[in-house]
Design a protein around this motif. Structure first.
Motif, PDB file in Angstrom:
ATOM      1  N   MET A  46      42.892  22.874  45.486  1.00  5.25           N
ATOM      2  CA  MET A  46      41.988  22.555  44.298  1.00  5.25           C
ATOM      3  C   MET A  46      41.761  21.270  44.183  1.00  5.25           C
ATOM      4  SD  MET A  46      42.573  23.185  40.013  1.00  5.25           S
ATOM      5  CE  MET A  46      43.579  21.975  40.145  1.00  5.25           C
ATOM      6  N   ARG A  47      40.071  20.745  44.207  1.00  7.60           N
ATOM      7  CA  ARG A  47      40.280  19.575  44.144  1.00  7.60           C
ATOM      8  C   ARG A  47      39.484  19.222  43.086  1.00  7.60           C
ATOM      9  NH1 ARG A  47      34.833  20.022  47.786  1.00  7.60           N
ATOM     10  NH2 ARG A  47      34.848  22.989  47.496  1.00  7.60           N
ATOM     11  N   VAL A  48      40.458  17.395  42.868  1.00  2.37           N
ATOM     12  CA  VAL A  48      40.323  16.582  41.495  1.00  2.37           C
ATOM     13  C   VAL A  48      39.246  15.271  41.793  1.00  2.37           C
ATOM     14  CG1 VAL A  48      41.018  15.997  39.508  1.00  2.37           C
ATOM     15  CG2 VAL A  48      42.163  18.391  40.541  1.00  2.37           C
ATOM     16  N   TYR A  49      38.464  15.405  41.142  1.00  4.52           N
ATOM     17  CA  TYR A  49      37.842  14.261  41.859  1.00  4.52           C
ATOM     18  C   TYR A  49      38.112  12.979  40.339  1.00  4.52           C
ATOM     19  CZ  TYR A  49      34.491  17.286  44.450  1.00  4.52           C
ATOM     20  OH  TYR A  49      34.412  18.473  45.523  1.00  4.52           O
ATOM     21  N   TYR A  50      38.667  11.519  42.169  1.00  6.98           N
ATOM     22  CA  TYR A  50      38.260  10.926  41.227  1.00  6.98           C
ATOM     23  C   TYR A  50      37.499   9.627  42.291  1.00  6.98           C
ATOM     24  CZ  TYR A  50      40.994   6.478  39.442  1.00  6.98           C
ATOM     25  OH  TYR A  50      41.691   5.143  39.642  1.00  6.98           O
ATOM     26  N   ARG A  51      37.619   8.060  41.742  1.00 13.73           N
ATOM     27  CA  ARG A  51      37.615   7.444  42.921  1.00 13.73           C
ATOM     28  C   ARG A  51      37.625   5.913  41.397  1.00 13.73           C
ATOM     29  NH1 ARG A  51      31.645   7.038  45.247  1.00 13.73           N
ATOM     30  NH2 ARG A  51      31.766   5.522  45.439  1.00 13.73           N
ATOM     31  N   PRO A  52      38.065   5.018  42.073  1.00  8.63           N
ATOM     32  CA  PRO A  52      38.764   4.353  41.227  1.00  8.63           C
ATOM     33  C   PRO A  52      37.323   3.309  40.388  1.00  8.63           C
ATOM     34  CG  PRO A  52      39.111   3.758  43.694  1.00  8.63           C
ATOM     35  CD  PRO A  52      37.955   5.108  43.910  1.00  8.63           C
ATOM     36  N   ASP A  53      36.114   4.192  40.898  1.00  8.87           N
ATOM     37  CA  ASP A  53      34.855   2.959  40.394  1.00  8.87           C
ATOM     38  C   ASP A  53      34.719   4.117  38.494  1.00  8.87           C
ATOM     39  OD1 ASP A  53      33.899   1.838  42.294  1.00  8.87           O
ATOM     40  OD2 ASP A  53      32.122   3.292  42.521  1.00  8.87           O
ATOM     41  N   TYR A  54      35.852   4.761  38.678  1.00 11.81           N
ATOM     42  CA  TYR A  54      36.160   6.000  36.932  1.00 11.81           C
ATOM     43  C   TYR A  54      36.181   4.399  36.058  1.00 11.81           C
ATOM     44  CZ  TYR A  54      35.579  10.481  38.894  1.00 11.81           C
ATOM     45  OH  TYR A  54      35.548  12.070  39.029  1.00 11.81           O
ATOM     46  N   VAL A  99      49.459  10.783  29.523  1.00 12.53           N
ATOM     47  CA  VAL A  99      49.046  11.527  30.824  1.00 12.53           C
ATOM     48  C   VAL A  99      49.258  12.346  30.843  1.00 12.53           C
ATOM     49  CG1 VAL A  99      50.340  10.795  33.579  1.00 12.53           C
ATOM     50  CG2 VAL A  99      48.662   8.789  32.346  1.00 12.53           C
ATOM     51  N   ASP A 100      50.818  12.902  30.404  1.00 17.35           N
ATOM     52  CA  ASP A 100      51.843  14.084  30.710  1.00 17.35           C
ATOM     53  C   ASP A 100      50.798  15.030  29.537  1.00 17.35           C
ATOM     54  OD1 ASP A 100      54.457  16.293  31.268  1.00 17.35           O
ATOM     55  OD2 ASP A 100      54.241  15.613  28.391  1.00 17.35           O
ATOM     56  N   LEU A 101      50.045  15.403  29.000  1.00 19.03           N
ATOM     57  CA  LEU A 101      49.060  15.918  27.818  1.00 19.03           C
ATOM     58  C   LEU A 101      48.052  15.996  29.172  1.00 19.03           C
ATOM     59  CD1 LEU A 101      49.756  14.575  24.691  1.00 19.03           C
ATOM     60  CD2 LEU A 101      50.722  16.788  25.062  1.00 19.03           C
ATOM     61  N   HIS A 102      47.763  15.013  29.819  1.00 21.48           N
ATOM     62  CA  HIS A 102      46.546  15.671  31.108  1.00 21.48           C
ATOM     63  C   HIS A 102      46.988  16.475  31.716  1.00 21.48           C
ATOM     64  CE1 HIS A 102      43.042  13.969  28.505  1.00 21.48           C
ATOM     65  NE2 HIS A 102      43.550  12.567  28.189  1.00 21.48           N
ATOM     66  N   ARG A 103      47.781  16.427  32.661  1.00 26.95           N
ATOM     67  CA  ARG A 103      48.457  17.320  33.544  1.00 26.95           C
ATOM     68  C   ARG A 103      48.684  18.122  33.750  1.00 26.95           C
ATOM     69  NH1 ARG A 103      51.941  13.937  37.813  1.00 26.95           N
ATOM     70  NH2 ARG A 103      52.118  15.630  37.872  1.00 26.95           N
ATOM     71  N   LEU A 104      48.737  18.168  32.307  1.00 26.48           N
ATOM     72  CA  LEU A 104      48.629  19.902  31.408  1.00 26.48           C
ATOM     73  C   LEU A 104      47.872  20.608  32.106  1.00 26.48           C
ATOM     74  CD1 LEU A 104      50.609  19.974  28.019  1.00 26.48           C
ATOM     75  CD2 LEU A 104      51.811  20.505  29.632  1.00 26.48           C
ATOM     76  N   THR A 105      46.242  20.022  31.677  1.00 34.67           N
ATOM     77  CA  THR A 105      45.125  20.919  32.411  1.00 34.67           C
ATOM     78  C   THR A 105      45.379  21.554  33.631  1.00 34.67           C
ATOM     79  OG1 THR A 105      44.360  20.159  30.462  1.00 34.67           O
ATOM     80  CG2 THR A 105      42.583  20.923  32.178  1.00 34.67           C
ATOM     81  N   ILE A 106      45.714  20.001  34.322  1.00 34.99           N
ATOM     82  CA  ILE A 106      45.697  20.119  35.757  1.00 34.99           C
ATOM     83  C   ILE A 106      46.545  21.360  36.353  1.00 34.99           C
ATOM     84  CG2 ILE A 106      45.904  18.747  38.192  1.00 34.99           C
ATOM     85  CD1 ILE A 106      45.355  16.036  36.650  1.00 34.99           C
TER      86      ILE A 106
END
Length: 295
Positions: free
Chosen positions: A1-9, A281-288
């Motif tokens: 599954m692709r999750v998008y991120y780049r340091p520019d965020y 961070v742990d909360l947002h990991r729930l979504t992933i």
């Protein structure tokens, strides 16, 4: 599954959860991988694309910093890095939508989206990547798009940008009145006042969406963690980590059971005296984790 991120965020100089937590979560995924997750690098959105949902003068203000009141209307202090950051994170939303249409589920570590209006930012949101991505999905061939907003706050910016498009439906459950709006059918906004009612409200909404005569080719999910009781900006007493874990499993299982492609973004969630950075961070990991479990 692709999750998008780049340091520019996280290129903006202004240090705040909205401008920093994508990096925290990316670093967490590198240190503690979630099985099946591939971090992918999106292309930034173009100025021309932004102008399909935002006023050209507003887009120019975010690029140039002038007039300063407009450039900082989101509540984030302006610097040249802000333009780079919001183009990158908005591009991630679009990339996640295209990936979900191809693969069934995808996401982006983007936030700061759903309060942005056509000619201004609001509530730490600069560009409305939800609205832009919904229109982009239609361009890609989707016949109808559902925007599911479970951030603590109301998504009035998104609604203002999609209300006239019958192929997009906005379904919103909030626990805080900020950015409240009064939707016309079939769009819905429900304000939940007690934690005991929260999961029931989500379940009832998903059942109603499933029973609707309108089918969808994509669900675009604004997965806010700010309903959490320890979140100083929007939290509702009694909404625990487990509440939100159940919510995430519920949403992604609902999409899986209907073979409905789903893309997600992070949305709200703010560290503070009762919510440490690591816990956020742990909360947002729930979504992933929930998304990965149905891929």
């Amino acid at each position: 599954m692709r999750v998008y991120y780049r340091p520019d965020y996280v290129r903006a100089a202004y240090a705040f959860d909205t401008t920093r937590k994508a990096r925290w979560i990316a670093e967490s995924l590198a240190a503690q991988p979630i099985a099946g997750i591939e971090l992918a690098v999106p292309e930034p959105v173009s100025e021309a694309q932004l102008c399909t949902v935002h006023d050209t003068a507003y887009v120019a203000a975010i690029r140039s910093g002038l007039p300063r009141a407009v450039a900082e209307s989101s509540g984030l202090a302006w610097d040249a890095g802000l333009w780079t950051a919001v183009r990158a994170s908005t591009g991630g939303v679009l990339a996640a939508v295209r990936a979900a249409l191809d693969d069934g589920v995808a996401g982006s570590l983007s936030s700061g989206l759903h309060h942005a209006k056509r000619d201004r930012g609001d509530g730490y949101c600069t560009f409305n990547g939800l609205a832009l991505a919904a229109y982009d999905a239609l361009e890609a061939g989707a016949r109808a798009v559902l925007i599911l907003d479970l951030d603590a706050h109301c998504g009035g910016g998104t609604y203002s940008l999609i209300a006239s498009e019958p192929r997009i439906r906005h379904a919103d459950i909030a626990v805080n009145v900020f950015d409240r709006y009064h939707p016309a059918a079939p769009h819905t906004l429900q304000l939940v006042e007690t934690a005991a009612d929260y999961l029931a409200a989500v379940s009832t909404l998903l059942d109603a969406l499933a029973a609707s005569s309108q089918g969808y080719d994509l669900c675009l999910y604004n997965a806010g963690m700010d309903p959490f009781e320890g979140c100083a900006i929007g939290g509702l007493h009694g909404v625990t980590r487990e509440t939100l874990a159940v919510r995430e499993r519920m949403v992604f299982a609902w999409a899986r059971d209907r073979q409905l492609p789903i893309s997600f973004v992070l949305a709200g969630g703010y560290s503070g005296p009762r919510l440490a950075q690591e816990a956020l961070v742990d909360l947002h990991r729930l979504t992933i984790e929930a998304a990965a479990s149905v891929h």
